[in-house]
Scaffold this motif. Structure first.
Motif, PDB file in Angstrom:
ATOM      1  N   ASN A  44      10.576 -19.622   6.402  1.00 29.26           N
ATOM      2  CA  ASN A  44      10.593 -18.196   6.731  1.00 29.26           C
ATOM      3  C   ASN A  44       9.462 -17.460   6.023  1.00 29.26           C
ATOM      4  O   ASN A  44       9.673 -16.807   4.980  1.00 29.26           O
ATOM      5  N   VAL A  45       8.279 -17.611   6.552  1.00 31.33           N
ATOM      6  CA  VAL A  45       7.127 -16.939   5.947  1.00 31.33           C
ATOM      7  C   VAL A  45       6.150 -16.501   7.033  1.00 31.33           C
ATOM      8  O   VAL A  45       5.895 -17.256   7.971  1.00 31.33           O
ATOM      9  N   ILE A  46       5.662 -15.281   6.888  1.00 30.88           N
ATOM     10  CA  ILE A  46       4.563 -14.833   7.755  1.00 30.88           C
ATOM     11  C   ILE A  46       3.479 -14.251   6.839  1.00 30.88           C
ATOM     12  O   ILE A  46       3.742 -13.938   5.675  1.00 30.88           O
ATOM     13  N   ASP A  47       2.270 -14.146   7.397  1.00 35.71           N
ATOM     14  CA  ASP A  47       1.242 -13.465   6.619  1.00 35.71           C
ATOM     15  C   ASP A  47       0.626 -12.356   7.452  1.00 35.71           C
ATOM     16  O   ASP A  47       0.500 -12.489   8.667  1.00 35.71           O
ATOM     17  N   VAL A  48       0.315 -11.275   6.796  1.00 39.58           N
ATOM     18  CA  VAL A  48      -0.296 -10.126   7.478  1.00 39.58           C
ATOM     19  C   VAL A  48      -1.613  -9.821   6.772  1.00 39.58           C
ATOM     20  O   VAL A  48      -1.621  -9.376   5.613  1.00 39.58           O
ATOM     21  N   CYS A  49      -2.697 -10.107   7.483  1.00 38.40           N
ATOM     22  CA  CYS A  49      -4.023  -9.913   6.895  1.00 38.40           C
ATOM     23  C   CYS A  49      -4.448  -8.457   7.095  1.00 38.40           C
ATOM     24  O   CYS A  49      -4.756  -8.043   8.208  1.00 38.40           O
ATOM     25  N   CYS A  50      -4.409  -7.673   6.051  1.00 37.59           N
ATOM     26  CA  CYS A  50      -4.844  -6.269   6.157  1.00 37.59           C
ATOM     27  C   CYS A  50      -5.115  -5.694   4.778  1.00 37.59           C
ATOM     28  O   CYS A  50      -4.657  -6.212   3.772  1.00 37.59           O
ATOM     29  N   ASP A  51      -5.869  -4.606   4.794  1.00 36.81           N
ATOM     30  CA  ASP A  51      -6.242  -3.912   3.561  1.00 36.81           C
ATOM     31  C   ASP A  51      -5.283  -2.734   3.375  1.00 36.81           C
ATOM     32  O   ASP A  51      -5.360  -1.748   4.114  1.00 36.81           O
ATOM     33  N   VAL A  52      -4.390  -2.826   2.412  1.00 42.04           N
ATOM     34  CA  VAL A  52      -3.351  -1.795   2.277  1.00 42.04           C
ATOM     35  C   VAL A  52      -3.884  -0.454   1.771  1.00 42.04           C
ATOM     36  O   VAL A  52      -3.137   0.524   1.725  1.00 42.04           O
ATOM     37  N   SER A  53      -5.165  -0.402   1.428  1.00 41.71           N
ATOM     38  CA  SER A  53      -5.710   0.912   1.054  1.00 41.71           C
ATOM     39  C   SER A  53      -5.931   1.772   2.302  1.00 41.71           C
ATOM     40  O   SER A  53      -6.233   2.956   2.209  1.00 41.71           O
ATOM     41  N   ASP A  54      -5.748   1.148   3.464  1.00 37.54           N
ATOM     42  CA  ASP A  54      -5.844   1.866   4.739  1.00 37.54           C
ATOM     43  C   ASP A  54      -4.427   2.314   5.173  1.00 37.54           C
ATOM     44  O   ASP A  54      -3.488   1.507   5.149  1.00 37.54           O
ATOM     45  N   ILE A  55      -4.283   3.579   5.552  1.00 35.99           N
ATOM     46  CA  ILE A  55      -2.951   4.130   5.875  1.00 35.99           C
ATOM     47  C   ILE A  55      -2.273   3.343   7.006  1.00 35.99           C
ATOM     48  O   ILE A  55      -1.105   2.942   6.895  1.00 35.99           O
ATOM     49  N   ASP A  56      -3.009   3.099   8.107  1.00 33.48           N
ATOM     50  CA  ASP A  56      -2.413   2.404   9.258  1.00 33.48           C
ATOM     51  C   ASP A  56      -2.022   0.973   8.900  1.00 33.48           C
ATOM     52  O   ASP A  56      -1.028   0.447   9.405  1.00 33.48           O
ATOM     53  N   ALA A  57      -2.821   0.348   8.014  1.00 30.70           N
ATOM     54  CA  ALA A  57      -2.527  -1.042   7.625  1.00 30.70           C
ATOM     55  C   ALA A  57      -1.215  -1.113   6.840  1.00 30.70           C
ATOM     56  O   ALA A  57      -0.415  -2.032   7.035  1.00 30.70           O
ATOM     57  N   GLY A  58      -0.980  -0.128   5.977  1.00 32.68           N
ATOM     58  CA  GLY A  58       0.266  -0.104   5.204  1.00 32.68           C
ATOM     59  C   GLY A  58       1.462  -0.044   6.142  1.00 32.68           C
ATOM     60  O   GLY A  58       2.466  -0.737   5.953  1.00 32.68           O
TER      61      GLY A  58
END
Ligand SMILES: NC(=O)c1ccc[n+]([C@@H]2O[C@H](COP(=O)([O-])OP(=O)(O)OC[C@H]3O[C@@H](n4cnc5c(N)ncnc54)[C@H](OP(=O)(O)O)[C@@H]3O)[C@@H](O)[C@H]2O)c1
Length: 271
Positions: free
Chosen positions: A57-71
């Motif tokens: 049970n693992v997924i990965d989400v590649c994104c930059d959390v300093s971006d509002i939409d990415a969060g």
């Protein structure tokens, strides 16, 4: 396995390496469902392989959390994959080096972008989900978040800001029974080639740290799990951290004197 974390859904920001990955591994060993995050897909793939040894049970989400939409997207992907959210560990953080007089102002912007905005961006969309599960939000701070230290102004102030955010949420969400934890982490082992932001805004590689002389990422991760399972507010790692946390509010001038006397050590550590 304690079963406290069995089938709990945990999002850990910045979990493709270092402390974040260690927290993900410990949660996976305890039966949690894991949402990994980072900006580099290759590193995420490697971390995912490690988590798969403990849970499918693992997924990965590649994104930059300093971006509002990415969060927002990060939290949405967690719900899409696992249907609920129980734990958000705000681990993303970047350090910097340089005295204020020499700092490019952009250094403050970069550090706050990752350390503060990279924390509130996933936290805001996570709160409605965490209300449903009476879940936990954990903020990974640093001993540098207890008082301002030389050469670390942007890092210290960004980590101090996390305390204010954590205190606000604790009161605001008291009636919804969301647990908020704040972890003051001490000097910990780092991945080879870990970078920090230099005074001119360029990235600089940190010196490797000697194993055994600093906390292991596994020890920090286990402490984070303890904070969550006991629903504690503040957890402080290392002896020096505990002494500093006691002395700073009571005798700040003494702490300043101690730092001034040991300034050379701070300057050496800044290399
Ligand atoms: N290590 C220490 O001695 C120490 C001491 C006190 C506190 N802390 C705190 O502990 C936390 C983790 O430190 P660490 O040493 O383990 O750091 P690290 O090894 O540099 O790992 C940081 C992780 O965050 C990811 N990341 C960085 N910026 C991101 C962003 N904007 N969006 C999404 N992912 C991002 C990185 O992957 P990508 O680069 O691929 O995105 C990596 O997975 C930080 O908050 C740090 O301030 C560390």
């Amino acid at each position: 396995m304690s079963h406290k974390f069995k089938n709990k859904v945990a999002v850990i920001t910045g979990s493709s390496r270092g402390i974040g990955k260690a927290i993900a591994v410990e949660l996976a060993k305890e039966g949690a469902k894991i949402v990994l995050n980072g900006r580099n897909q290759q590193r995420l793939d490697e971390a995912r392989e490690e988590i798969l040894k403990h849970t499918e049970n693992v997924i990965d989400v590649c994104c930059d959390v300093s971006d509002i939409d990415a969060g927002k997207m990060l939290i949405e992907k967690a719900i899409e994959a696992f249907g609920q959210l129980d734990i958000l560990v705000n681990n993303v953080g970047v350090s910097m080096r340089g005295n204020v007089a020499e700092l490019k102002p952009e250094v403050f912007q970069s550090v706050f972008s990752s350390n503060l905005y990279g924390t509130v961006n996933p936290t805001i969309p996570a709160i409605p989900e965490l209300r449903k599960t009476k879940g936990s939000i954990v903020f990974i701070s640093s001993l540098a978040g207890i008082r301002g230290l030389p050469g670390l102004s942007a890092y210290c102030s960004s980590k101090m800001a996390l305390r204010a955010v954590a205190e606000s949420i604790r009161i605001e969400e008291h009636k919804h029974k969301i647990h908020v934890g704040l972890i003051y982490v001490g000097i910990t082992e780092i991945e080879h080639n870990k970078e920090t932001i230099a005074a001119d805004g360029s990235m600089k590689i940190l010196k490797d740290r000697q194993k055994g002389k600093v906390d292991s990422t596994e020890k920090v991760a286990k402490t984070v799990l303890k904070n969550i399972s006991k629903r504690k507010f503040i957890t402080t790692l290392t002896r020096i951290g505990k002494v500093n946390k006691y002395l700073q509010p009571r005798m700040p001038m003494l702490v300043e004197k101690i730092i001034l006397k040991n300034l050379h050590k701070f300057e050496e550590k800044s290399q």
